[in-house]
Design a protein around this motif. Sequence first.
Motif, PDB file in Angstrom:
ATOM      1  N   HIS A  83      49.063  29.626  43.933  1.00 44.86           N
ATOM      2  CA  HIS A  83      47.648  29.357  44.201  1.00 44.86           C
ATOM      3  C   HIS A  83      47.464  28.514  45.458  1.00 44.86           C
ATOM      4  O   HIS A  83      46.479  28.687  46.195  1.00 44.86           O
TER       5      HIS A  83
ATOM      6  N   ALA B 291      40.732  37.249  50.745  1.00 45.57           N
ATOM      7  CA  ALA B 291      40.939  38.536  50.080  1.00 45.57           C
ATOM      8  C   ALA B 291      42.396  38.998  50.177  1.00 45.57           C
ATOM      9  O   ALA B 291      42.683  40.090  50.675  1.00 45.57           O
TER      10      ALA B 291
ATOM     11  N   ALA C 210      45.919  39.192  38.481  1.00 48.45           N
ATOM     12  CA  ALA C 210      44.904  40.254  38.465  1.00 48.45           C
ATOM     13  C   ALA C 210      43.685  39.829  37.656  1.00 48.45           C
ATOM     14  O   ALA C 210      42.540  40.135  38.030  1.00 48.45           O
ATOM     15  N   GLU C 211      43.918  39.113  36.563  1.00 47.62           N
ATOM     16  CA  GLU C 211      42.800  38.638  35.740  1.00 47.62           C
ATOM     17  C   GLU C 211      41.955  37.597  36.464  1.00 47.62           C
ATOM     18  O   GLU C 211      40.798  37.378  36.114  1.00 47.62           O
ATOM     19  N   GLU C 212      42.540  36.976  37.478  1.00 46.61           N
ATOM     20  CA  GLU C 212      41.778  36.036  38.298  1.00 46.61           C
ATOM     21  C   GLU C 212      41.003  36.755  39.398  1.00 46.61           C
ATOM     22  O   GLU C 212      40.298  36.121  40.176  1.00 46.61           O
ATOM     23  N   GLY C 213      41.177  38.073  39.483  1.00 43.73           N
ATOM     24  CA  GLY C 213      40.429  38.857  40.455  1.00 43.73           C
ATOM     25  C   GLY C 213      41.182  39.244  41.702  1.00 43.73           C
ATOM     26  O   GLY C 213      40.608  39.855  42.618  1.00 43.73           O
ATOM     27  N   TYR C 214      42.475  38.932  41.768  1.00 41.42           N
ATOM     28  CA  TYR C 214      43.256  39.271  42.948  1.00 41.42           C
ATOM     29  C   TYR C 214      43.696  40.736  42.918  1.00 41.42           C
ATOM     30  O   TYR C 214      43.836  41.338  41.857  1.00 41.42           O
ATOM     31  N   ASP C 215      43.923  41.283  44.105  1.00 39.00           N
ATOM     32  CA  ASP C 215      44.443  42.635  44.284  1.00 39.00           C
ATOM     33  C   ASP C 215      45.963  42.555  44.146  1.00 39.00           C
ATOM     34  O   ASP C 215      46.646  42.045  45.045  1.00 39.00           O
TER      35      ASP C 215
ATOM     36  N   SER D 234      45.739  46.002  32.477  1.00 40.29           N
ATOM     37  CA  SER D 234      45.109  45.133  33.464  1.00 40.29           C
ATOM     38  C   SER D 234      44.798  45.946  34.714  1.00 40.29           C
ATOM     39  O   SER D 234      45.031  47.150  34.772  1.00 40.29           O
ATOM     40  N   ALA D 235      44.285  45.261  35.731  1.00 39.01           N
ATOM     41  CA  ALA D 235      43.982  45.922  37.005  1.00 39.01           C
ATOM     42  C   ALA D 235      45.207  46.007  37.915  1.00 39.01           C
ATOM     43  O   ALA D 235      45.098  46.482  39.053  1.00 39.01           O
TER      44      ALA D 235
END
Length: 256
Positions: A34, A42, A60-65, A84-85
């Motif tokens: 982090h 991004a 990924a759950e934190e919104g990262y690619d 997940s994503a």
Amino acid sequence: MTELELYYNKFNEEKRLASRHGIVEFSTSMRYIHKYLDQMEAPAIIDIGAGTGRYSVALAEEGYDVTAVELVKYNLGILKKKKSAVKAFQGNALRLRRFADESFDLTILFGPLYHLHSHEDKVKALSEAKRVTKTGGVILAAYYMNDYCVIKHGFMEGHIKESVEARVLTGDFQCLDAANELYSMVRLEEINALKEEVGLTRIQIIAADGAADYIRPALNAMDEESFELFLKYHWANCERPELLGASSHTVDILQK
């Protein structure tokens, strides 16, 4: 199946990282991940040797690619079941042909270097991580440390005499390849040599778990407040050079 695949078909990595000593390693590594992600706009992340996705899925759950690469099909199956994503692929850290040069801002290389015995293969894995990382990007490379293994397995668990008799240790107690078929144990001088040979710049190097693995029973017996104090102690000291070689895992944080 390879020995590595057979091992991870039985080994519960999820359980290890959820244990108290595993939480020390995971939380410390995430703090530094982090630290560098917060400096990027991004960012695209690749997790090479992602295992069952403990880091990939959390990020990924934190919104990262996040893209994950894992050699062992069993681990990859667990990762994909998490729905997940994360973009997850089977692949080898030595040959990341799927990915173009300079594709990612931050590269995590936490598993492969534990299992690659030859210096040449370690160089290949670190070079591939460098290739897919953007110029100016950050690579976090984890190693399994020699002196932790000698102290823990050799002396604490009572295997030192048989190890010496089997000649799997050098005269100054460096583990030879024959010491363990699956794991490669290194010292700081080898980590330094790899960094120099691949042409990466060290930002910092940390003891990911420090004393945690030595004191598992004490950690498990702690109340939550005491455990939180241990985490604060560890985070305050994990960059101290005197802790690096004896830590179970050391993370070299590098810039391309």
